[in-house]
Design a protein around this motif. Structure first.
Motif, PDB file in Angstrom:
ATOM      1  N   VAL A   1       0.994  -0.958  -0.152  1.00  0.00           N
ATOM      2  CA  VAL A   1       0.014  -0.139  -0.035  1.00  0.00           C
ATOM      3  C   VAL A   1       0.740   1.111  -0.066  1.00  0.00           C
ATOM      4  O   VAL A   1       1.798   1.600   0.431  1.00  0.00           O
ATOM      5  CB  VAL A   1      -0.786   0.225   1.297  1.00  0.00           C
ATOM      6  CG1 VAL A   1      -1.883   1.125   1.008  1.00  0.00           C
ATOM      7  CG2 VAL A   1      -1.892  -0.899   1.653  1.00  0.00           C
ATOM      8  N   ALA A   2       0.833   2.504  -0.949  1.00  0.00           N
ATOM      9  CA  ALA A   2       1.783   3.359  -0.924  1.00  0.00           C
ATOM     10  C   ALA A   2       1.306   4.614  -0.128  1.00  0.00           C
ATOM     11  O   ALA A   2      -0.306   4.461  -0.058  1.00  0.00           O
ATOM     12  CB  ALA A   2       1.081   4.033  -2.517  1.00  0.00           C
ATOM     13  N   PRO A   3       2.186   4.871   0.716  1.00  0.00           N
ATOM     14  CA  PRO A   3       1.785   6.329   1.579  1.00  0.00           C
ATOM     15  C   PRO A   3       0.803   7.473   0.929  1.00  0.00           C
ATOM     16  O   PRO A   3       1.814   8.014  -0.098  1.00  0.00           O
ATOM     17  CB  PRO A   3       3.245   6.723   2.361  1.00  0.00           C
ATOM     18  CG  PRO A   3       3.736   5.660   0.883  1.00  0.00           C
ATOM     19  CD  PRO A   3       3.247   5.030   0.571  1.00  0.00           C
ATOM     20  N   MET A   4      -0.411   7.982   0.752  1.00  0.00           N
ATOM     21  CA  MET A   4      -1.109   8.644   0.659  1.00  0.00           C
ATOM     22  C   MET A   4      -1.385   9.467   1.757  1.00  0.00           C
ATOM     23  O   MET A   4      -1.924   9.143   2.561  1.00  0.00           O
ATOM     24  CB  MET A   4      -2.269   8.355  -0.249  1.00  0.00           C
ATOM     25  CG  MET A   4      -1.901   7.277  -0.816  1.00  0.00           C
ATOM     26  SD  MET A   4      -2.914   6.852  -2.346  1.00  0.00           S
ATOM     27  CE  MET A   4      -3.513   5.057  -1.236  1.00  0.00           C
ATOM     28  N   ALA A   5      -0.534  11.379   1.804  1.00  0.00           N
ATOM     29  CA  ALA A   5      -1.357  11.140   2.569  1.00  0.00           C
ATOM     30  C   ALA A   5      -2.944  11.945   2.891  1.00  0.00           C
ATOM     31  O   ALA A   5      -3.046  12.034   1.858  1.00  0.00           O
ATOM     32  CB  ALA A   5      -0.420  13.461   2.415  1.00  0.00           C
ATOM     33  N   GLY A   6      -4.107  11.263   4.024  1.00  0.00           N
ATOM     34  CA  GLY A   6      -4.785  12.247   3.901  1.00  0.00           C
ATOM     35  C   GLY A   6      -5.538  10.948   3.354  1.00  0.00           C
ATOM     36  O   GLY A   6      -6.912  11.140   3.871  1.00  0.00           O
ATOM     37  N   VAL A   7      -5.271   9.689   3.333  1.00  0.00           N
ATOM     38  CA  VAL A   7      -5.453   8.510   2.684  1.00  0.00           C
ATOM     39  C   VAL A   7      -5.392   7.308   3.832  1.00  0.00           C
ATOM     40  O   VAL A   7      -6.500   6.447   4.413  1.00  0.00           O
ATOM     41  CB  VAL A   7      -5.312   8.750   1.667  1.00  0.00           C
ATOM     42  CG1 VAL A   7      -6.170   6.833   0.866  1.00  0.00           C
ATOM     43  CG2 VAL A   7      -6.109   9.648   1.302  1.00  0.00           C
ATOM     44  N   THR A   8      -4.061   6.766   4.467  1.00  0.00           N
ATOM     45  CA  THR A   8      -4.035   6.189   4.522  1.00  0.00           C
ATOM     46  C   THR A   8      -3.031   5.980   5.940  1.00  0.00           C
ATOM     47  O   THR A   8      -2.100   5.954   6.276  1.00  0.00           O
ATOM     48  CB  THR A   8      -2.476   5.847   3.675  1.00  0.00           C
ATOM     49  OG1 THR A   8      -0.751   6.353   3.893  1.00  0.00           O
ATOM     50  CG2 THR A   8      -2.589   4.948   2.200  1.00  0.00           C
ATOM     51  N   ASP A   9      -4.011   5.933   6.424  1.00  0.00           N
ATOM     52  CA  ASP A   9      -4.182   6.912   8.071  1.00  0.00           C
ATOM     53  C   ASP A   9      -4.739   5.072   8.681  1.00  0.00           C
ATOM     54  O   ASP A   9      -4.470   4.234   8.285  1.00  0.00           O
ATOM     55  CB  ASP A   9      -5.219   7.176   8.985  1.00  0.00           C
ATOM     56  CG  ASP A   9      -7.144   6.524   8.412  1.00  0.00           C
ATOM     57  OD1 ASP A   9      -6.705   5.071   8.334  1.00  0.00           O
ATOM     58  OD2 ASP A   9      -7.851   7.999   8.244  1.00  0.00           O
ATOM     59  N   ARG A  10      -4.789   4.735   9.626  1.00  0.00           N
ATOM     60  CA  ARG A  10      -3.925   3.137  10.727  1.00  0.00           C
ATOM     61  C   ARG A  10      -5.147   2.800  10.704  1.00  0.00           C
ATOM     62  O   ARG A  10      -5.170   1.423   9.947  1.00  0.00           O
ATOM     63  CB  ARG A  10      -4.311   3.461  12.116  1.00  0.00           C
ATOM     64  CG  ARG A  10      -3.785   2.410  12.978  1.00  0.00           C
ATOM     65  CD  ARG A  10      -4.038   2.136  14.270  1.00  0.00           C
ATOM     66  NE  ARG A  10      -5.322   2.361  14.829  1.00  0.00           N
ATOM     67  CZ  ARG A  10      -5.618   2.435  15.812  1.00  0.00           C
ATOM     68  NH1 ARG A  10      -4.877   3.166  17.026  1.00  0.00           N
ATOM     69  NH2 ARG A  10      -6.682   2.317  16.541  1.00  0.00           N
ATOM     70  N   PRO A  11      -6.371   3.236  10.351  1.00  0.00           N
ATOM     71  CA  PRO A  11      -8.109   2.549   9.321  1.00  0.00           C
ATOM     72  C   PRO A  11      -7.902   2.598   8.489  1.00  0.00           C
ATOM     73  O   PRO A  11      -7.915   0.679   8.304  1.00  0.00           O
ATOM     74  CB  PRO A  11      -9.311   3.138   9.607  1.00  0.00           C
ATOM     75  CG  PRO A  11      -8.115   4.169  10.778  1.00  0.00           C
ATOM     76  CD  PRO A  11      -7.261   4.296  10.390  1.00  0.00           C
ATOM     77  N   PHE A  12      -7.482   2.731   7.396  1.00  0.00           N
ATOM     78  CA  PHE A  12      -7.139   2.280   6.178  1.00  0.00           C
ATOM     79  C   PHE A  12      -5.759   0.917   5.629  1.00  0.00           C
ATOM     80  O   PHE A  12      -6.460   0.535   5.334  1.00  0.00           O
ATOM     81  CB  PHE A  12      -6.947   3.834   5.410  1.00  0.00           C
ATOM     82  CG  PHE A  12      -7.047   3.231   3.446  1.00  0.00           C
ATOM     83  CD1 PHE A  12      -8.142   3.406   3.308  1.00  0.00           C
ATOM     84  CD2 PHE A  12      -5.331   2.763   2.729  1.00  0.00           C
ATOM     85  CE1 PHE A  12      -8.122   3.025   1.963  1.00  0.00           C
ATOM     86  CE2 PHE A  12      -5.740   2.486   1.895  1.00  0.00           C
ATOM     87  CZ  PHE A  12      -7.053   2.525   0.733  1.00  0.00           C
ATOM     88  N   ARG A  13      -4.966   1.362   6.257  1.00  0.00           N
ATOM     89  CA  ARG A  13      -3.510   0.600   6.556  1.00  0.00           C
ATOM     90  C   ARG A  13      -4.381  -1.154   7.233  1.00  0.00           C
ATOM     91  O   ARG A  13      -4.073  -2.337   6.101  1.00  0.00           O
ATOM     92  CB  ARG A  13      -2.906   0.849   7.003  1.00  0.00           C
ATOM     93  CG  ARG A  13      -2.071   2.044   6.776  1.00  0.00           C
ATOM     94  CD  ARG A  13      -0.668   2.811   7.137  1.00  0.00           C
ATOM     95  NE  ARG A  13      -0.437   2.404   9.151  1.00  0.00           N
ATOM     96  CZ  ARG A  13      -0.963   3.289   9.237  1.00  0.00           C
ATOM     97  NH1 ARG A  13      -0.876   5.100   8.666  1.00  0.00           N
ATOM     98  NH2 ARG A  13      -0.491   3.392  10.305  1.00  0.00           N
ATOM     99  N   THR A  14      -4.900  -0.529   7.757  1.00  0.00           N
ATOM    100  CA  THR A  14      -5.778  -2.406   8.932  1.00  0.00           C
ATOM    101  C   THR A  14      -6.285  -3.297   7.564  1.00  0.00           C
ATOM    102  O   THR A  14      -6.471  -4.039   7.357  1.00  0.00           O
ATOM    103  CB  THR A  14      -6.367  -1.832   9.781  1.00  0.00           C
ATOM    104  OG1 THR A  14      -5.637  -1.224  10.433  1.00  0.00           O
ATOM    105  CG2 THR A  14      -6.691  -2.756  10.230  1.00  0.00           C
TER     106      THR A  14
END
Length: 347
Positions: A21-34
């Motif tokens: 998963v690419a790091p994306m500001a405003g998107v890849t927070d902990r809920p999204f990464r999980t």
């Protein structure tokens, strides 16, 4: 576990570990990464966090540095232009639970580049070397680098930067197939990623415009990369990771999720966002995710206009559930939804 063992675990060759998963500001927070890891992503990197310690305790920074309960390995991305500040930031993130530190030299955003951070660093190869060495020496965990082909088209210097990264002790290189000048326009180029892979001995992860199972296979086969990184195509479509994994394993397409599953995934995602951010921010941050999940569905534009007016989490979840229940009642199928190409003007 040693640095090399942590990296070896990431590349111990199951197909699932090849999809990041690419790091994306405003998107890849902990809920999204999980959520992405639940659907089969082998690794996820945090949102970019500034090395400026005066901003470390802001609400935004605290959210981005929240790794509580996250599936290992935890990777924290840091950004800045001062080697000593970045080294200190790396130590701070390791003390905060990071098992990998990722350095951002790829962000093309003007507000980042104006501070000589992100992809602007590619203009100063001497500073790049200082930063990489300082961060690697500062911590006992693996350090990875995410970057671009260069700053300007026609002046791509990624081969020199990649060789510098390897000599500095960087353990893996994530390479987006665009220059800073490209921003997110034009088409990602993979020829230089291929050359980098042939030139250095550390793992190379290919990034840029990977939006389908067949594109993932094409990029892996063409570049010889050790893994691929998916960014914008996962927004509102976290199941893309299981679709890619299935295609890489079998050569066959996985059936699209049923509307009922999409509804349940979205409602679960909303619950996590509400719990993570609280009532006010949770409701507002959730809006963009809801918009991504519903793109292309029947009457979705009318639904979104209604949803944007809602300002409580309870009502927001209710209107989402009602909308999906209406889709179920009318027999809507995800297989009928046309997945649009990545919008190159966003993110």
């Amino acid at each position: 576990m040693s640095k090399n063992n942590v990296i070896r675990e990431l590349f111990d060759r199951s197909i699932d570990k090849k999809i990041w998963v690419a790091p994306m500001a405003g998107v890849t927070d902990r809920p999204f990464r999980t959520l992405c890891k639940y659907f089969g992503a082998g690794h996820a990197v945090s949102e970019m966090m500034t090395a400026d310690k005066t901003l470390r305790m802001t609400k935004k920074s605290l959210y981005r540095a929240n790794f509580d309960g996250e599936i290992a390995p935890i990777s924290a991305q840091i950004a800045g232009s001062d080697p000593l500040e970045l080294a200190e930031a790396a130590r701070y993130q390791v003390a905060n639970g990071a098992q990998i530190v990722d350095i951002n030299m790829g962000c093309p955003a003007k507000k980042v580049c104006n501070k000589l951070a992100g992809s602007a660093l590619l203009q100063d190869e001497g500073l790049v070397e200082q930063i990489l060495s300082a961060v690697v020496e500062a911590v006992d965990v693996p350090v990875t680098l995410k970057t671009r082909l260069g700053f300007l088209n026609g002046e791509e210097n990624i081969l020199r930067v990649a060789e510098c990264a390897e000599k500095s002790g960087i353990q893996a290189l994530v390479l987006h197939g665009r220059t800073r000048e490209d921003m997110y326009l034009n088409t990602a180029r993979y020829d230089l990623i291929t050359e980098v892979k042939k030139t250095i001995n550390i793992p190379v992860i290919a990034n840029g415009d990977i939006d389908s199972p067949e594109k993932a296979k094409y990029v892996l086969d063409t570049t010889g990369a050790d893994a691929i990184m998916v960014g914008r195509a996962a927004q509102g479509r976290p199941w893309i990771f299981r679709e890619i994994a299935h295609y890489l394993k079998t050569g066959e397409y996985l059936a699209a999720p049923e509307i009922e599953e999409v509804r349940n995934v979205l409602l679960g995602h909303l619950t996590e966002l509400y719990d993570f951010y609280g009532e006010y921010s949770g409701c507002r941050i959730a809006r963009k995710h809801i918009a991504w999940y519903t793109k292309g569905l029947h009457s979705s534009n009318d639904f979104r206009q209604q949803m944007y007016k809602v300002d409580s989490t309870a009502e927001q979840a209710e209107v989402v559930e009602q909308y999906f229940n209406q889709l179920l009642h009318h027999g809507e199928r995800m297989s009928d939804v046309q997945v649009e190409p990545i919008d190159l003007l966003k993110n």
